[in-house]
Design an enzyme around this catalytic site. Sequence first.
Site, PDB file in Angstrom:
ATOM      1  N   MET A  30       0.737  -0.977   0.097  1.00 32.90           N
ATOM      2  CA  MET A  30      -0.145   0.070  -0.105  1.00 32.90           C
ATOM      3  C   MET A  30       1.004   1.155  -0.108  1.00 32.90           C
ATOM      4  O   MET A  30       0.402   2.413   0.259  1.00 32.90           O
ATOM      5  CB  MET A  30      -1.008  -0.055   1.205  1.00 32.90           C
ATOM      6  CG  MET A  30      -1.840  -1.185   0.941  1.00 32.90           C
ATOM      7  SD  MET A  30      -3.461  -1.020   1.982  1.00 32.90           S
ATOM      8  CE  MET A  30      -2.650  -0.865   3.685  1.00 32.90           C
ATOM      9  N   GLY A  36      11.102  -2.938   5.408  1.00 33.08           N
ATOM     10  CA  GLY A  36      10.403  -4.323   5.580  1.00 33.08           C
ATOM     11  C   GLY A  36       9.848  -4.646   4.052  1.00 33.08           C
ATOM     12  O   GLY A  36      10.125  -5.550   3.413  1.00 33.08           O
ATOM     13  N   HIS A  37       9.278  -3.518   3.388  1.00 36.05           N
ATOM     14  CA  HIS A  37       8.930  -3.697   1.886  1.00 36.05           C
ATOM     15  C   HIS A  37      10.137  -3.981   0.973  1.00 36.05           C
ATOM     16  O   HIS A  37      10.265  -4.962   0.175  1.00 36.05           O
ATOM     17  CB  HIS A  37       8.232  -2.599   1.411  1.00 36.05           C
ATOM     18  CG  HIS A  37       7.063  -2.064   2.143  1.00 36.05           C
ATOM     19  ND1 HIS A  37       6.738  -0.914   2.713  1.00 36.05           N
ATOM     20  CD2 HIS A  37       5.747  -2.850   2.196  1.00 36.05           C
ATOM     21  CE1 HIS A  37       5.667  -0.898   3.415  1.00 36.05           C
ATOM     22  NE2 HIS A  37       5.023  -1.953   2.903  1.00 36.05           N
ATOM     23  N   GLN A 149       5.886 -11.374   6.914  1.00 36.66           N
ATOM     24  CA  GLN A 149       5.258 -12.401   8.189  1.00 36.66           C
ATOM     25  C   GLN A 149       4.623 -11.402   9.400  1.00 36.66           C
ATOM     26  O   GLN A 149       4.147 -11.737  10.350  1.00 36.66           O
ATOM     27  CB  GLN A 149       6.306 -13.385   8.811  1.00 36.66           C
ATOM     28  CG  GLN A 149       6.461 -14.508   7.699  1.00 36.66           C
ATOM     29  CD  GLN A 149       7.513 -15.444   8.262  1.00 36.66           C
ATOM     30  OE1 GLN A 149       8.236 -15.128   9.154  1.00 36.66           O
ATOM     31  NE2 GLN A 149       7.675 -16.548   7.415  1.00 36.66           N
TER      32      GLN A 149
END
Length: 281
Positions: A30, A36-37, A149
């Site tokens: 999004m 993390g992405h 996760q």
Amino acid sequence: MKTETTIQGLTASLAPARNTKKMIGFVPTMGNLHEGHLTLVRAAKKICDIVVVSIFVNPIQFGAGEDFDSYPRTLEQDSRLLADVGCDIIFAPSVEQMYGSQPRLTNISVGQITDDLCGKSRPGHFDGVAVVVTKLFNIVQPDYAFFGQKDYQQLAVIRQFVQDLNIPLEVIGVPIVRAEDGLALSSRNGYLSAEQREIAPTIYRLLKQAEQSLQEGKALSEVLANISAQLTQAGFVVDYVEARQPNLQSVEQFDRNLVLFVAAKLGSTRLIDNLEVDFKT
Ligand code: PAF
């Protein structure tokens, strides 16, 4: 790196890769990207020839009173970060492009595993995720799709409908990326004030403490109650502190591998985290 905003444009951009049977990796997001992405994109780059990242703030997975309107939209900054990690195509459609102007009559609802944890406090959320992810899968038609996760329940839901609906791709889960102080990276961390940001890593600290207590033989119910009490004391409003088996089935005691789950609000910011705890005989 190309940016496509229409389904037609994306299909045309992907045609050469598809015609030459290149492996297509897909990272749905999004936007408002963080490490993390980027870790998902790097994981995709390792095993795929072409990596597509979608950036779409999906209205139908937000409930009334949630942060759809205020969700950060930072396409320029995201594009720079994605270029640096070697993303090939960004797909950044409008709401109109994704949902059209006709009413949508089809829903995708995964049973059982959406009944509790975040499914309980965010009714309809996982239906919204399942619909948009299925649409994106049909548009991109990737060989592999990558998910963090941190959204453990979301990952389980996606694995479930991919299996149930015979969607021809492999779902890859990628471990949580944390800040140095342990806070799980999330776009919503940006909502925290400086003071709240200092308190936020308490969640991970308590999860790690809980892991140790369980491995020392403390009762599961006591350990969960202790996390909850300590979060409240630190200023969180606790939504849930739960333990589940890795397949999200219930677990009464620490006699097998389990996952600890926390969702709690700091001010108006809802944070979630989880920790896998191995049972050692
Ligand atoms: O995890 C997210 O960012 C979203 O839920 C997803 C998978 C991109 C669907 O909108």
